[in-house]
Design an enzyme around this catalytic site. Structure first.
Site, PDB file in Angstrom:
ATOM      1  N   GLU A 104      -2.619   4.481   5.058  1.00  0.00           N
ATOM      2  CA  GLU A 104      -3.356   3.225   4.854  1.00  0.00           C
ATOM      3  C   GLU A 104      -4.867   3.471   4.721  1.00  0.00           C
ATOM      4  OE1 GLU A 104      -3.633   0.659   3.481  1.00  0.00           O
ATOM      5  OE2 GLU A 104      -2.637  -0.913   4.617  1.00  0.00           O
ATOM      6  N   HIS A 154       5.930  -0.449   3.998  1.00  0.00           N
ATOM      7  CA  HIS A 154       6.760  -0.274   5.209  1.00  0.00           C
ATOM      8  C   HIS A 154       7.167  -1.627   5.803  1.00  0.00           C
ATOM      9  CE1 HIS A 154       3.520  -1.665   7.745  1.00  0.00           C
ATOM     10  NE2 HIS A 154       2.717  -1.026   6.904  1.00  0.00           N
TER      11      HIS A 154
END
Ligand SMILES: O=C(O)[C@@H](CO)OP(=O)(O)O
Length: 221
Positions: free
Chosen positions: A82, A8
């Protein structure tokens, strides 16, 4: 099939060097938005059959320009978020970063090592692999963009790839919107064919002053 694993764009946690793994987490900074906006042109005419994002806001905002350009609707995929920082969440001190990345890199020898209050290697690898298997089953011959996270991509791509070893993994960083390309299948296994450390739109979109843990840490050992 071909997997484009895209980190990202920049968040405020990346600017501050903070471990930010809580869901849904922050959106993108102005630089992060520029990094995301550069993705469609940078991918040029590479065909993309589908776009997957994690449960975290920053991947949605990163995928948006590519989705618009290609007329695709990003699909939220559970399992590609994550690596959980547990008790280290929001810490930016050297000890915390060393413990987080150091534990992750120790998984090369011991999947049972656990980030304090967070995940161990077995849990992370199982959930990320299951998610990718779902994508591979849905698109056996496709080229798929998966917008995910720094530590997660760096770790999963390294362990899943037949041609990546611990040394490569330690020394290859992943800036915001950097891309790792894997080819193969869940059955045959995966080979990494491309690993760019820098943002897909080029080094001018890098924030060299940000102490971002995934982009800056090469733990020893
Ligand atoms: O900051 C990072 O490098 C990691 C861990 O906090 O997360 P993300 O890639 O999601 O920003």
């Amino acid at each position: 099939m071909r997997l484009l694993l895209i980190r990202h764009g920049q968040t405020i946690d990346n600017v501050n060097g903070a471990l930010g793994t809580a869901i849904p987490g922050p959106g993108l900074t102005p630089l992060g938005k520029r990094q995301a906006a550069a993705i469609p042109d940078s991918l040029g005419s590479i065909p993309i059959d589908a776009i997957y994002v994690s449960t975290m806001q920053r991947t949605h905002e990163t995928a948006a320009p590519l989705a618009l350009a290609r007329g695709l609707v990003p699909v939220v995929l559970d399992g590609i978020h994550e690596i959980d920082a547990g008790d280290l969440e929001q810490r930016s001190d050297e000890e915390a970063i060393r413990t987080y990345m150091g534990t992750i890199f120790s998984w090369w020898g011991d999947f049972d090592a656990r980030i304090p209050g967070g995940e161990d290697g077995n849990e992370f690898y199982a959930r990320y692999t299951a998610a990718i298997e779902q994508v591979a089953t849905a698109h056996p011959k496709g080229t798929i963009a998966v917008v995910s996270h720094g530590a997660a991509i760096r770790t999963w791509a390294s362990y899943a790839s037949q041609n990546i070893d611990a040394e490569f993994s330690r020394t290859h960083l992943l800036e915001n919107t950097a891309v790792v390309v894997l080819e193969g299948s869940a059955v045959e296994g995966w080979v990494t064919t491309y690993w760019a450390d820098e943002p897909i739109g080029g080094a001018s979109l890098e924030d060299a002053s940000a102490p971002d843990p995934t982009a800056g840490v090469r733990p020893a050992g």
